[in-house]
Design a protein around this motif. Sequence first.
Motif, PDB file in Angstrom:
ATOM      1  N   ASP A 125       0.852  -1.187   0.000  1.00 27.87           N
ATOM      2  CA  ASP A 125       0.000   0.000   0.000  1.00 27.87           C
ATOM      3  C   ASP A 125       0.887   1.236   0.000  1.00 27.87           C
ATOM      4  N   ILE A 126       0.284   2.367  -0.378  1.00 27.85           N
ATOM      5  CA  ILE A 126       1.026   3.624  -0.473  1.00 27.85           C
ATOM      6  C   ILE A 126       0.080   4.762  -0.061  1.00 27.85           C
ATOM      7  N   ALA A 127       0.639   5.727   0.662  1.00 27.62           N
ATOM      8  CA  ALA A 127      -0.192   6.829   1.158  1.00 27.62           C
ATOM      9  C   ALA A 127       0.590   8.144   1.102  1.00 27.62           C
ATOM     10  N   LEU A 128      -0.153   9.226   0.844  1.00 28.79           N
ATOM     11  CA  LEU A 128       0.383  10.585   0.886  1.00 28.79           C
ATOM     12  C   LEU A 128      -0.084  11.226   2.182  1.00 28.79           C
ATOM     13  N   PHE A 129       0.851  11.812   2.914  1.00 28.35           N
ATOM     14  CA  PHE A 129       0.422  12.528   4.115  1.00 28.35           C
ATOM     15  C   PHE A 129       1.164  13.861   4.241  1.00 28.35           C
ATOM     16  N   PHE A 130       0.506  14.811   4.852  1.00 29.19           N
ATOM     17  CA  PHE A 130       1.047  16.166   5.007  1.00 29.19           C
ATOM     18  C   PHE A 130       0.293  16.859   6.140  1.00 29.19           C
ATOM     19  N   PHE A 131       0.820  18.032   6.561  1.00 31.48           N
ATOM     20  CA  PHE A 131       0.189  18.833   7.609  1.00 31.48           C
ATOM     21  C   PHE A 131      -0.307  20.141   6.979  1.00 31.48           C
ATOM     22  N   VAL A 132      -1.570  20.483   7.271  1.00 30.22           N
ATOM     23  CA  VAL A 132      -2.161  21.715   6.732  1.00 30.22           C
ATOM     24  C   VAL A 132      -1.920  22.844   7.727  1.00 30.22           C
ATOM     25  N   ARG A 133      -1.075  23.800   7.330  1.00 29.01           N
ATOM     26  CA  ARG A 133      -0.828  24.976   8.181  1.00 29.01           C
ATOM     27  C   ARG A 133      -1.925  26.011   8.031  1.00 29.01           C
ATOM     28  N   GLU A 134      -2.381  26.151   6.799  1.00 29.12           N
ATOM     29  CA  GLU A 134      -3.404  27.174   6.496  1.00 29.12           C
ATOM     30  C   GLU A 134      -4.240  26.634   5.358  1.00 29.12           C
ATOM     31  N   GLY A 135      -5.562  26.781   5.431  1.00 29.90           N
ATOM     32  CA  GLY A 135      -6.394  26.235   4.372  1.00 29.90           C
ATOM     33  C   GLY A 135      -7.742  26.885   4.251  1.00 29.90           C
ATOM     34  N   ASP A 136      -8.063  27.316   3.016  1.00 26.14           N
ATOM     35  CA  ASP A 136      -9.384  27.840   2.674  1.00 26.14           C
ATOM     36  C   ASP A 136      -9.852  27.146   1.397  1.00 26.14           C
ATOM     37  N   GLY A 137     -11.124  26.750   1.371  1.00 27.93           N
ATOM     38  CA  GLY A 137     -11.670  26.119   0.184  1.00 27.93           C
ATOM     39  C   GLY A 137     -11.457  24.619   0.187  1.00 27.93           C
ATOM     40  N   ASP A 138     -11.660  24.017  -1.004  1.00 23.62           N
ATOM     41  CA  ASP A 138     -11.505  22.569  -1.168  1.00 23.62           C
ATOM     42  C   ASP A 138     -10.177  22.258  -1.859  1.00 23.62           C
ATOM     43  N   LEU A 139      -9.466  21.324  -1.269  1.00 25.39           N
ATOM     44  CA  LEU A 139      -8.184  20.892  -1.826  1.00 25.39           C
ATOM     45  C   LEU A 139      -8.426  19.702  -2.759  1.00 25.39           C
ATOM     46  N   GLU A 140      -7.716  19.696  -3.877  1.00 18.21           N
ATOM     47  CA  GLU A 140      -7.843  18.605  -4.847  1.00 18.21           C
ATOM     48  C   GLU A 140      -6.465  18.003  -5.107  1.00 18.21           C
ATOM     49  N   VAL A 141      -6.389  16.645  -5.030  1.00 20.27           N
ATOM     50  CA  VAL A 141      -5.133  15.937  -5.286  1.00 20.27           C
ATOM     51  C   VAL A 141      -5.368  14.931  -6.406  1.00 20.27           C
ATOM     52  N   LYS A 142      -4.517  14.977  -7.428  1.00 23.39           N
ATOM     53  CA  LYS A 142      -4.584  14.028  -8.546  1.00 23.39           C
ATOM     54  C   LYS A 142      -3.289  13.219  -8.604  1.00 23.39           C
ATOM     55  N   LEU A 143      -3.420  11.922  -8.886  1.00 23.72           N
ATOM     56  CA  LEU A 143      -2.267  11.033  -9.102  1.00 23.72           C
ATOM     57  C   LEU A 143      -2.326  10.523 -10.529  1.00 23.72           C
ATOM     58  N   GLU A 154      -7.662  19.784   6.782  1.00 23.04           N
ATOM     59  CA  GLU A 154      -7.093  20.497   7.924  1.00 23.04           C
ATOM     60  C   GLU A 154      -6.329  19.517   8.793  1.00 23.04           C
ATOM     61  N   GLY A 155      -5.359  20.079   9.522  1.00 22.77           N
ATOM     62  CA  GLY A 155      -4.549  19.234  10.396  1.00 22.77           C
ATOM     63  C   GLY A 155      -3.710  18.246   9.619  1.00 22.77           C
ATOM     64  N   LEU A 156      -3.479  17.098  10.219  1.00 22.79           N
ATOM     65  CA  LEU A 156      -2.689  16.050   9.575  1.00 22.79           C
ATOM     66  C   LEU A 156      -3.570  15.250   8.637  1.00 22.79           C
ATOM     67  N   GLN A 157      -3.183  15.203   7.373  1.00 25.44           N
ATOM     68  CA  GLN A 157      -3.950  14.492   6.356  1.00 25.44           C
ATOM     69  C   GLN A 157      -3.189  13.236   5.911  1.00 25.44           C
ATOM     70  N   ASN A 158      -3.964  12.149   5.729  1.00 25.45           N
ATOM     71  CA  ASN A 158      -3.405  10.879   5.257  1.00 25.45           C
ATOM     72  C   ASN A 158      -4.288  10.391   4.120  1.00 25.45           C
ATOM     73  N   ILE A 159      -3.759  10.379   2.901  1.00 23.87           N
ATOM     74  CA  ILE A 159      -4.535  10.018   1.712  1.00 23.87           C
ATOM     75  C   ILE A 159      -3.982   8.718   1.136  1.00 23.87           C
TER      76      ILE A 159
END
Length: 385
Positions: A125-143, A154-159
Motif C-alpha cells: 500500500d502507499i499513502a500521501l500525508f502532510f500537515f495543513v498549516r493554512e487552508g481555505d476552500g476545497d483541496l484537490e489531489v490528482k495522481l 485540515e490538520g494532519l492528512q493521510n490520503i
Amino acid sequence: MIMKKGQSGGNIAVLVLLIAIFISVYILLIPQEDRDDLLNEINKKNDSNGDNGDVELVLLEESVGILKPSDTDTVIHDIDSVSLFFRDEPVTQDLANVLTIENGLFGESSQKLVFNLDDEDNLRDIALFFFVREGDGDLEVKLNGQNVYAGKAEGLQNINLPKNIVGSINELQISVDKGILGNKYVLSDIKLRENFEITNAQEVRNVVLSSAEDENAKLSFLSFCNEQNSGARLRIFVNAKESFNELMPCVPQRKNLEIDKNDLNVGNNEFIFDIDKGDYLLNDLELEVKSKEGGKERIKFPISEEQFNKIQEDNEVVLKVEFGNLDEDDRKGTISVNGKEFSFNTDDDEFEKLITSFVEEGNNFIEIKPDNEFEILNLEIIIER
C-alpha cells in the motif's frame, strides 16, 4: 567328354581368380562411405578370429560414493538455520518541506510533485500525508491525472493512493478551488509512506550422505514465530518429495520428522522448506542418519567356477579404485577382501592392488573402512590375462 584332373583344377583356379577380380572391381566402384563400412566389417571379423591381447573380465564394478569415518552407528549433520517470512517493510519518501497552493482573482498556483517507485510488484500500500498549516476552500489531489482526494483539508492528512494507478514514475498534482475571493493552502512535511511486502517463502539446504549412511534418518528442528498470526503452513520436501505438511502455531516448539531411507540418496540430498505466510525461524536443524559401524562399506561379489578356473590359469585379479576430488589430499583407509586386510594411503586419483590370492570360488566380500573422508567414483575388480 571326360575332363582330366589337371584341367579341372585349372578351371577352378580361373573361377576363383575371376571372382576375386569381380569383388575387387565391385569394392572400387561402390561409394567411399559404403566401401569404408565394408572394409571395417572385414577387419572386425579378422580381429575376432585373431589375438586381441589382454582381456579383462569384470567381477565387480561399483560407484561407491563418499566414505567417511564414524565412531558410532549414527551420524549427525548440522544444517544452517532457515528463516522464512512474509514481512511488511515501510519506506518513507520526503517530497517537499512547504508548499503554497493558491487560486484567486490574479491567477492559479498549483503544485506538481514527481516520485519514483522501484518495486511495484511487492508494493502492498502507499499513502500521501502532510500537515495543513493554512487552508481555505476545497483541496484537490490528482495522481497520474486521476482524482484521489477532493474536499476541505485540515490538520494532519493521510490520503491512501490506489495501487492500480501507481507506476514506476508518478506525478502528483495539488490544487485548490477558486471560491469567491480566492482560496489558499499552505502545506508542510509532504511525504509518501510506501509499505512493501518482503518475502522469503522458501529456503533450500543440501546434505551430503556417505555410502555408509544408508539407513533411516530423523530431521529435527526448533521453530520460533517472530510475529503473531493465525498459523502458517510449513512444508518440507526431501529430494522433491513432500515429507512434512503441518500448520505451525505461533509458539516455540521442537519438531521431529522421520525420513525413510528410500527417500535419501548416497551423495547430495536437497531439503526444501516452504511457508505460505507468517514469519518463522527454524533453528537447531539436525539430520541424524543411521550408519554402518566405522563408516564401512561392504560389497559382495560372486566368482563362478568358470571365472575361478580362468584365475588359476596364470591370470591375475586386480582391484582398481578411482577417487573423486574432495578437500582432503590423501585418501587413507583399510580394505579387506574375504578377511584379508591391507591399508592404503595415496594422494593419486587412482589406486591398484593385486588380490589374486585373496579371492575364492563362490561368494566374496570386499570391505572398505575409511580413516578420513574421501570419494570413490568407481571400484572395479577384474581378471586380467
